[in-house]
Write an enzyme that holds these catalytic residues in place. Structure first.
Site, PDB file in Angstrom:
ATOM      1  CG  ASN A 166      -0.394   0.006   2.508  1.00  0.00           C
ATOM      2  OD1 ASN A 166       0.769  -0.344   2.657  1.00  0.00           O
ATOM      3  ND2 ASN A 166      -1.135   0.402   3.515  1.00  0.00           N
ATOM      4  CD  GLU A 256       2.099   0.395  10.463  1.00  0.00           C
ATOM      5  OE1 GLU A 256       2.841   0.617   9.502  1.00  0.00           O
ATOM      6  OE2 GLU A 256       0.865   0.365  10.377  1.00  0.00           O
ATOM      7  CB  CYS A 290      -2.113   0.554   8.706  1.00  0.00           C
ATOM      8  SG  CYS A 290      -1.492  -0.841   7.805  1.00  0.00           S
ATOM      9  CD  GLU A 469       8.161   1.248  11.376  1.00  0.00           C
ATOM     10  OE1 GLU A 469       7.021   1.424  10.905  1.00  0.00           O
ATOM     11  OE2 GLU A 469       9.033   0.556  10.827  1.00  0.00           O
TER      12      GLU A 469
HETATM   13  C1  SIN Z   1       0.392   2.147   6.630  1.00  0.00           C
HETATM   14  O1  SIN Z   1      -0.654   2.125   6.023  1.00  0.00           O
HETATM   15  O2  SIN Z   1       0.898   1.100   7.014  1.00  0.00           O
HETATM   16  C2  SIN Z   1       1.164   3.415   6.924  1.00  0.00           C
HETATM   17  C3  SIN Z   1       0.396   4.645   6.710  1.00  0.00           C
HETATM   18  C4  SIN Z   1       1.197   5.895   6.945  1.00  0.00           C
HETATM   19  O3  SIN Z   1       2.402   5.878   7.230  1.00  0.00           O
HETATM   20  O4  SIN Z   1       0.597   6.942   6.856  1.00  0.00           O
END
Ligand code: SIN
Length: 488
Positions: A166, A256, A290, A469
């Site tokens: 993604n 994550e 996410c 992170e």
């Molecule tokens: C993710 O979807 O895993 C990360 C999203 C983000 O860093 O904004």
């Protein structure tokens, strides 16, 4: 098609960024058995090219190469690593158009959003370049007069980096930047749907003078479970970092994982701002992040206004190929993703939800040529126990559920095993503090739908992950060593 022909066809200014081989120990290689993975553009279903389908033995070689490179990379000065990472950052800026184009071609997100991802992605390299020179130790006063206590930070060793489709670029640099800055060496396994961004990054890192073996890229599909296990269990690997789904994450460390983020609109919110925030938060990446809002809870007094304004904005979206400048939202990554979104929408409707807009997969047409498009959807009156409220949907569906009190909505928001991000809109400062503290998540957006930046501690609680992170992230790649100086 030869790799250079394919790159020219894809419209890259620098066709040599389009790599179709894996990188091990500084050498671009195919699979020993010559197996390949076909990579498709999800907007058109056209084949973009192939990459090697590597297995266990090539993965072991990649780990060995990283272990050998660690001997010298770990001894470089922080300033040397800073300078190399700064070069890498500058190259990512210089080639931003090509890097964004590769992201759009393999992931489907609109070009403007892909450029945003490249900016986000390169910001991790810049941030960690600056962190490299600040990995301080400390002096701890001793209770004993003849002892002085010192701590120093040292890189942990070889790091396995497993990343999702993604964010084909940013989820790599968020980990790679920290690892390289700390003095670690790496083996990256990108998602098989989006390997070209990873390979282009490896090419630029090589041009930035990252030495051979410090970054290795293992592309795999058929052997993914063997490769994944090796990347976790090989004795040379000292850290595994992963972004992806919760079931896979449960097998790993420093993770994550899934989000199922709540997004709450209180009666006292600025409704127009909340609608803008929901659009950004829910529909970024066509709902495939996410940290996307998954459950939208709206207080009874604001429900009708919020729902109709949101549906109106969503009706203005333009679905299509991300390379078309008019496209605001691209396809889902593949047909399995479309099936999941459809299952969630159908379940909500069966349980009494109303469709305000959308609700269906989009039939292929000249602007949406593949069958990976799902109509941006707003559902009202979604019951709290609908699948869409209990599982992460990862698609363009805003599911609105009505609530009455702050206590009720905090309970609803926390009623899940995961806790990555949560959002809410309110202009009552007391409520802002109370709800921010009460939400069981690692990251809260108050009166904003966008929280992602390189400089924040990104991560979750409960089953959404371990570790952080970005800010403080470099510590995850370093061991603290205590040294007692005695005999004074
Ligand atoms: C993710 O979807 O895993 C990360 C999203 C983000 O860093 O904004």
């Amino acid at each position: 098609m030869a790799s250079s022909d394919a790159a020219t066809k894809l419209g890259l200014k620098d066709p040599t960024l389009f790599k179709t081989q894996a990188l091990i120990g500084g050498k671009w290689l195919g699979a020993k058995d010559e197996a390949t993975i076909k990579v498709f553009n999800p907007a058109t279903d056209e084949e973009l090219g192939t990459v090697p389908d590597l297995g266990l033995s090539e993965t072991q070689e990649a780990v060995e190469a990283a272990a050998a490179a660690f001997k010298t990379w770990s001894r470089t000065t922080a300033k040397e690593r800073h300078d190399i990472l700064k070069n890498f950052y500058a190259l990512m800026q210089e080639h931003s158009e090509d890097l964004a184009r590769i992201i759009t071609l393999e992931n489907g997100k609109p070009l403007a959003e892909a450029k945003g991802e490249n900016a986000y992605s390169s910001s991790f390299i810049e941030w960690f370049a600056e962190e490299a020179v600040r990995t301080y130790g400390e002096h701890i006063p001793s209770p004993f007069p003849h002892i002085r206590n010192i701590t120093i930070k040292q890189p942990v060793g070889v790091v396995s980096i497993l990343t999702p489709w993604n964010f084909p670029s940013a989820m790599i640099t968020r980990k790679l930047g920290a690892a390289l800055a700390a003095g670690c060496t790496t083996v990256i396994k990108p998602a098989s749907e989006t390997p070209f961004s990873a390979l282009a990054l490896a090419e630029l890192a090589t041009r930035a003078q990252v030495p051979p073996g410090v970054i290795n890229v293992v592309t795999t599909h058929q052997h993914v479970s063997d490769v994944g296990r090796e990347l976790c269990e090989n004795k040379e690997v000292r850290k595994v970092t992963f972004t992806g789904s919760t079931p896979v994450a449960k097998m790993l460390v420093s993770i994550e994982a899934g989000g199922n983020a709540p997004f709450i609109v209180f009666d006292d919110a600025d409704i127009d701002a909340a609608v803008e925030g929901a659009i950004a938060c829910k529909f970024r990446g066509t709902g495939q992040t996410c940290v996307c809002a998954n459950r939208i809870y709206v207080q009874a007094g604001a429900f009708d206004e919020f729902a109709s304004k949101l549906a109106d904005k969503v009706s203005q979206f333009k679905l299509g190929n991300g390379l078309d400048g008019k496209t605001t939202h691209g396809p889902l990554i593949h047909s399995k993703a479309v099936d999941k979104v459809k299952r969630h929408v159908d379940d909500a409707i069966q349980r009494g939800a109303q469709i305000l807009i959308g609700g269906e997969a989009v039939a292929p047409s000249s602007t949406t040529p593949s069958s990976n498009f799902f109509a941006p959807t707003v559902l009202a009156d979604v019951p709290a126990d609908a699948l869409i409220n209990t599982e992460e949907t990862f698609g363009p569906v805003a599911a609105l559920t009505k609530f009455n009190t702050e206590e009720e909505v905090v309970k609803l928001a926390n009623d899940t095993d995961v806790g990555l991000a949560g959002y809410f809109y309110s202009r009552d400062v007391g409520r802002v503090w109370r709800v921010a503290e009460a939400l069981e998540v690692g990251m809260v957006g108050t009166n904003t739908g966008l929280i992602s930046q390189a400089v924040i501690p990104f991560g979750g609680v409960k089953e959404s992950g371990l570790g952080r992170e970005g800010a403080h992230g470099i510590d995850e790649y370093m061991n603290t060593k205590y040294i007692a100086f005695g005999g004074l």
